[in-house]
Design a protein around this motif. Sequence first.
Motif, PDB file in Angstrom:
ATOM      1  N   ARG A  98       0.836  -1.209   0.000  1.00 48.06           N
ATOM      2  CA  ARG A  98       0.000   0.000   0.000  1.00 48.06           C
ATOM      3  C   ARG A  98       0.869   1.257   0.000  1.00 48.06           C
ATOM      4  O   ARG A  98       0.545   2.241  -0.681  1.00 48.06           O
ATOM      5  CB  ARG A  98      -0.949  -0.009   1.189  1.00 48.06           C
ATOM      6  CG  ARG A  98      -2.124  -0.967   1.015  1.00 48.06           C
ATOM      7  CD  ARG A  98      -3.260  -0.698   1.976  1.00 48.06           C
ATOM      8  NE  ARG A  98      -2.848  -0.495   3.363  1.00 48.06           N
ATOM      9  CZ  ARG A  98      -2.849  -1.447   4.298  1.00 48.06           C
ATOM     10  NH1 ARG A  98      -3.224  -2.667   3.998  1.00 48.06           N
ATOM     11  NH2 ARG A  98      -2.466  -1.168   5.525  1.00 48.06           N
ATOM     12  N   VAL A  99       1.975   1.242   0.751  1.00 46.89           N
ATOM     13  CA  VAL A  99       2.893   2.391   0.765  1.00 46.89           C
ATOM     14  C   VAL A  99       3.487   2.584  -0.623  1.00 46.89           C
ATOM     15  O   VAL A  99       3.541   3.705  -1.144  1.00 46.89           O
ATOM     16  CB  VAL A  99       4.007   2.214   1.829  1.00 46.89           C
ATOM     17  CG1 VAL A  99       5.099   3.256   1.653  1.00 46.89           C
ATOM     18  CG2 VAL A  99       3.425   2.286   3.236  1.00 46.89           C
ATOM     19  N   LEU A 100       3.933   1.495  -1.252  1.00 51.44           N
ATOM     20  CA  LEU A 100       4.502   1.586  -2.594  1.00 51.44           C
ATOM     21  C   LEU A 100       3.463   2.079  -3.609  1.00 51.44           C
ATOM     22  O   LEU A 100       3.779   2.878  -4.488  1.00 51.44           O
ATOM     23  CB  LEU A 100       5.077   0.235  -3.029  1.00 51.44           C
ATOM     24  CG  LEU A 100       6.338  -0.216  -2.290  1.00 51.44           C
ATOM     25  CD1 LEU A 100       6.677  -1.661  -2.638  1.00 51.44           C
ATOM     26  CD2 LEU A 100       7.505   0.709  -2.609  1.00 51.44           C
ATOM     27  N   LEU A 101       2.228   1.622  -3.471  1.00 49.76           N
ATOM     28  CA  LEU A 101       1.152   2.063  -4.358  1.00 49.76           C
ATOM     29  C   LEU A 101       0.887   3.558  -4.168  1.00 49.76           C
ATOM     30  O   LEU A 101       0.707   4.290  -5.140  1.00 49.76           O
ATOM     31  CB  LEU A 101      -0.121   1.255  -4.102  1.00 49.76           C
ATOM     32  CG  LEU A 101      -1.318   1.586  -4.984  1.00 49.76           C
ATOM     33  CD1 LEU A 101      -1.004   1.293  -6.451  1.00 49.76           C
ATOM     34  CD2 LEU A 101      -2.538   0.798  -4.549  1.00 49.76           C
ATOM     35  N   LYS A 102       0.889   3.995  -2.917  1.00 51.41           N
ATOM     36  CA  LYS A 102       0.666   5.415  -2.629  1.00 51.41           C
ATOM     37  C   LYS A 102       1.810   6.263  -3.198  1.00 51.41           C
ATOM     38  O   LYS A 102       1.572   7.354  -3.728  1.00 51.41           O
ATOM     39  CB  LYS A 102       0.540   5.633  -1.115  1.00 51.41           C
ATOM     40  CG  LYS A 102       0.244   7.062  -0.729  1.00 51.41           C
ATOM     41  CD  LYS A 102      -1.096   7.527  -1.245  1.00 51.41           C
ATOM     42  CE  LYS A 102      -1.355   8.962  -0.819  1.00 51.41           C
ATOM     43  NZ  LYS A 102      -2.425   9.580  -1.557  1.00 51.41           N
ATOM     44  N   ILE A 103       3.028   5.758  -3.130  1.00 48.56           N
ATOM     45  CA  ILE A 103       4.167   6.471  -3.726  1.00 48.56           C
ATOM     46  C   ILE A 103       3.957   6.595  -5.228  1.00 48.56           C
ATOM     47  O   ILE A 103       4.135   7.675  -5.809  1.00 48.56           O
ATOM     48  CB  ILE A 103       5.500   5.757  -3.403  1.00 48.56           C
ATOM     49  CG1 ILE A 103       5.860   5.940  -1.918  1.00 48.56           C
ATOM     50  CG2 ILE A 103       6.627   6.273  -4.282  1.00 48.56           C
ATOM     51  CD1 ILE A 103       7.057   5.121  -1.456  1.00 48.56           C
ATOM     52  N   GLU A 104       3.562   5.505  -5.872  1.00 48.86           N
ATOM     53  CA  GLU A 104       3.340   5.532  -7.317  1.00 48.86           C
ATOM     54  C   GLU A 104       2.216   6.500  -7.682  1.00 48.86           C
ATOM     55  O   GLU A 104       2.330   7.280  -8.630  1.00 48.86           O
ATOM     56  CB  GLU A 104       3.012   4.131  -7.828  1.00 48.86           C
ATOM     57  CG  GLU A 104       2.908   4.050  -9.326  1.00 48.86           C
ATOM     58  CD  GLU A 104       2.671   2.625  -9.819  1.00 48.86           C
ATOM     59  OE1 GLU A 104       2.305   2.503 -10.992  1.00 48.86           O
ATOM     60  OE2 GLU A 104       2.849   1.670  -9.057  1.00 48.86           O
ATOM     61  N   GLU A 105       1.119   6.487  -6.917  1.00 51.22           N
ATOM     62  CA  GLU A 105       0.007   7.406  -7.172  1.00 51.22           C
ATOM     63  C   GLU A 105       0.450   8.858  -7.005  1.00 51.22           C
ATOM     64  O   GLU A 105       0.072   9.724  -7.795  1.00 51.22           O
ATOM     65  CB  GLU A 105      -1.160   7.101  -6.238  1.00 51.22           C
ATOM     66  CG  GLU A 105      -1.885   5.808  -6.552  1.00 51.22           C
ATOM     67  CD  GLU A 105      -2.879   5.423  -5.462  1.00 51.22           C
ATOM     68  OE1 GLU A 105      -2.953   6.120  -4.412  1.00 51.22           O
ATOM     69  OE2 GLU A 105      -3.575   4.420  -5.647  1.00 51.22           O
ATOM     70  N   SER A 106       1.257   9.119  -5.982  1.00 50.04           N
ATOM     71  CA  SER A 106       1.738  10.483  -5.742  1.00 50.04           C
ATOM     72  C   SER A 106       2.655  10.945  -6.867  1.00 50.04           C
ATOM     73  O   SER A 106       2.612  12.111  -7.278  1.00 50.04           O
ATOM     74  CB  SER A 106       2.476  10.570  -4.399  1.00 50.04           C
ATOM     75  OG  SER A 106       1.589  10.317  -3.330  1.00 50.04           O
ATOM     76  N   GLN A 107       3.484  10.038  -7.375  1.00 47.84           N
ATOM     77  CA  GLN A 107       4.353  10.387  -8.498  1.00 47.84           C
ATOM     78  C   GLN A 107       3.523  10.738  -9.731  1.00 47.84           C
ATOM     79  O   GLN A 107       3.839  11.686 -10.448  1.00 47.84           O
ATOM     80  CB  GLN A 107       5.311   9.240  -8.814  1.00 47.84           C
ATOM     81  CG  GLN A 107       6.413   9.076  -7.792  1.00 47.84           C
ATOM     82  CD  GLN A 107       7.260   7.835  -8.054  1.00 47.84           C
ATOM     83  OE1 GLN A 107       6.770   6.817  -8.535  1.00 47.84           O
ATOM     84  NE2 GLN A 107       8.537   7.929  -7.725  1.00 47.84           N
ATOM     85  N   GLN A 108       2.464   9.982  -9.972  1.00 46.27           N
ATOM     86  CA  GLN A 108       1.597  10.257 -11.118  1.00 46.27           C
ATOM     87  C   GLN A 108       0.873  11.586 -10.944  1.00 46.27           C
ATOM     88  O   GLN A 108       0.731  12.364 -11.891  1.00 46.27           O
ATOM     89  CB  GLN A 108       0.596   9.122 -11.319  1.00 46.27           C
ATOM     90  CG  GLN A 108       1.244   7.848 -11.820  1.00 46.27           C
ATOM     91  CD  GLN A 108       0.294   6.665 -11.851  1.00 46.27           C
ATOM     92  OE1 GLN A 108      -0.835   6.744 -11.386  1.00 46.27           O
ATOM     93  NE2 GLN A 108       0.754   5.550 -12.395  1.00 46.27           N
ATOM     94  N   GLU A 109       0.432  11.859  -9.715  1.00 46.74           N
ATOM     95  CA  GLU A 109      -0.238  13.133  -9.432  1.00 46.74           C
ATOM     96  C   GLU A 109       0.722  14.299  -9.647  1.00 46.74           C
ATOM     97  O   GLU A 109       0.365  15.321 -10.241  1.00 46.74           O
ATOM     98  CB  GLU A 109      -0.766  13.135  -7.996  1.00 46.74           C
ATOM     99  CG  GLU A 109      -1.565  14.367  -7.634  1.00 46.74           C
ATOM    100  CD  GLU A 109      -2.050  14.359  -6.193  1.00 46.74           C
ATOM    101  OE1 GLU A 109      -2.686  15.349  -5.806  1.00 46.74           O
ATOM    102  OE2 GLU A 109      -1.774  13.395  -5.446  1.00 46.74           O
ATOM    103  N   LEU A 110       1.963  14.134  -9.185  1.00 47.18           N
ATOM    104  CA  LEU A 110       2.973  15.169  -9.366  1.00 47.18           C
ATOM    105  C   LEU A 110       3.242  15.393 -10.857  1.00 47.18           C
ATOM    106  O   LEU A 110       3.338  16.525 -11.327  1.00 47.18           O
ATOM    107  CB  LEU A 110       4.265  14.796  -8.639  1.00 47.18           C
ATOM    108  CG  LEU A 110       5.396  15.815  -8.661  1.00 47.18           C
ATOM    109  CD1 LEU A 110       4.963  17.132  -8.058  1.00 47.18           C
ATOM    110  CD2 LEU A 110       6.615  15.270  -7.925  1.00 47.18           C
ATOM    111  N   GLY A 111       3.332  14.320 -11.612  1.00 50.48           N
ATOM    112  CA  GLY A 111       3.542  14.424 -13.057  1.00 50.48           C
ATOM    113  C   GLY A 111       2.403  15.158 -13.739  1.00 50.48           C
ATOM    114  O   GLY A 111       2.629  15.963 -14.656  1.00 50.48           O
ATOM    115  N   ALA A 112       1.169  14.916 -13.301  1.00 51.55           N
ATOM    116  CA  ALA A 112       0.008  15.592 -13.903  1.00 51.55           C
ATOM    117  C   ALA A 112       0.043  17.091 -13.617  1.00 51.55           C
ATOM    118  O   ALA A 112      -0.253  17.903 -14.506  1.00 51.55           O
ATOM    119  CB  ALA A 112      -1.287  14.979 -13.376  1.00 51.55           C
ATOM    120  N   VAL A 113       0.402  17.463 -12.393  1.00 51.75           N
ATOM    121  CA  VAL A 113       0.483  18.886 -12.053  1.00 51.75           C
ATOM    122  C   VAL A 113       1.625  19.543 -12.827  1.00 51.75           C
ATOM    123  O   VAL A 113       1.479  20.648 -13.350  1.00 51.75           O
ATOM    124  CB  VAL A 113       0.663  19.083 -10.527  1.00 51.75           C
ATOM    125  CG1 VAL A 113       0.908  20.545 -10.195  1.00 51.75           C
ATOM    126  CG2 VAL A 113      -0.556  18.577  -9.773  1.00 51.75           C
TER     127      VAL A 113
END
Length: 124
Positions: A98-113
Amino acid sequence: MEKAAKKITRRKTTPIKVYCLPDEKQSIEDNAKAAGRTVSSFLLHVGQGYQVTGIVDAEQVRQMARISGDLGRLGGLLKWWLTDDARTAEFTPDTIRRVLLKIEESQQELGAVMAKVIRPRLDK
């Protein structure tokens, strides 16, 4: 006494007319707005070969800072688990996933911004 030389201003000179289609005009206006300039100032700078720097939306910068902080905290948590600290003994493999998934989601969110802030240039 000699008369002081008259100061020449741009308003007292002949303007340059540029014919363009409505969509081209809109594109120029959008680019000028993104750079935080008037259309006249934008075209004057571009026409003289200056690189026009854009302004960045403060809200998007705040979003990137928040996401970056989240990534730092999640990375710290993962590093803490990897050191076999006694306080992380109860972390299950599912928790780490779950931590790794959250890291991946945050990276994608950062990329979108970031994609909103940095527009790709259309060099044709």
